[in-house]
Design a protein around this motif. Structure first.
Motif, short mmCIF file in Angstrom:
data_model
loop_
_atom_site.label_atom_id
_atom_site.label_comp_id
_atom_site.label_asym_id
_atom_site.label_seq_id
_atom_site.Cartn_x
_atom_site.Cartn_y
_atom_site.Cartn_z
N UNK A 1 29.04 -18.39 16.44
CA UNK A 1 27.41 -18.65 16.09
C UNK A 1 26.75 -18.63 17.67
N UNK A 2 27.23 -19.11 18.57
CA UNK A 2 26.63 -18.94 19.83
C UNK A 2 26.31 -17.54 20.13
N UNK A 3 27.40 -16.67 19.94
CA UNK A 3 27.23 -15.37 20.55
C UNK A 3 26.25 -14.44 19.40
N UNK A 4 26.40 -14.87 18.33
CA UNK A 4 25.44 -14.41 17.15
C UNK A 4 24.01 -14.65 17.33
N UNK A 5 23.77 -15.82 17.75
CA UNK A 5 22.22 -16.16 18.13
C UNK A 5 21.97 -15.72 19.60
#
Length: 218
Positions: A174-178
């Motif tokens: 989720x961090x990388x997608x954000x």
């Protein structure tokens, strides 16, 4: 598909996978111990303790892990009890998994014929020895498929740990997608990571089940 992005951030998923495995392994081991203890209480129908175990099983199985984690991580600090994210994850997973392991092992205990316990006691074994050497091995053999299924279920349940700021696989994805909007690449690494963790567990469970069946224990 951006292979450069995958290669660049794969180490983050590797580290997150290590943390996920450690927490899942600790939670599963504690869950099995809780399951053995609680199922023995139900098997011997111990007064008071039996009612406590039944209440625990119903409470644990009928509340989501996410709610339990919120209670541990955000609720208990209000009364001065603080947990690290890692410890909170282990406790929450153990609390949930213990109830499922209890039901799985209890179902195995119920398949052991009463004559075996009576024979063991008549030969001079104590109730504890009878449980350890006669009843429990047979029950575990019968309950093994359910236990393995619960292990896989608990590993997959670690995906909600990101809600308590634990840097597990889902948190990293989720961090990388954000940050970079590389949704396909991040989700691909997430799926591969869980597959690498779960597939050996599934294969090992199948192998053990077959061996126990061949030995006449399952």
């Amino acid at each position: 598909m951006d292979t450069h992005f995958i290669m660049q951030y794969m180490p983050l998923f590797v580290e997150a996978a290590k943390l996920t495995v450690v927490i899942a392994l600790a939670g599963i081991l504690i869950s099995i111990l809780i399951g053995i203890l609680c199922s023995a209480i139900l098997y011997y129908k111990l007064p008071i303790l039996r009612q406590i175990v039944k209440f625990y099983v119903e409470l644990s199985r009928n509340t989501p892990l996410l709610v339990q984690l919120f209670f541990l991580y955000y609720g208990l600090p209000k009364i001065g009890i603080r947990w690290s994210p890692e410890l909170c994850g282990i406790v929450g997973l153990s609390f949930l998994g213990g109830s499922y392991m209890t039901e799985a092992i209890r179902s195995g205990l119920e398949t052991v014929e009463a004559i075996q316990e009576e024979s063991a006691l008549s030969l001079g074994l104590t109730p504890l020895q009878t449980m350890r050497y006669i009843i429990l091995p047979e029950a575990i053999a019968v309950a093994l498929p359910a236990v393995v299924a619960n292990m896989i279920f608990l590993i997959k349940e670690t995906s909600v740990f990101s809600a308590i700021s634990l840097t597990d696989l889902m948190y990293v994805a989720k961090d990388l997608i954000g940050l970079y909007y590389q949704t396909s690449e991040a989700l691909l690494m997430l799926v591969v990571a869980y597959l690498v963790i779960l597939l050996p567990v599934s294969i090992l469970g199948t192998v053990l089940e077959r061996r126990l069946r061949y030995a006449g224990l399952g």
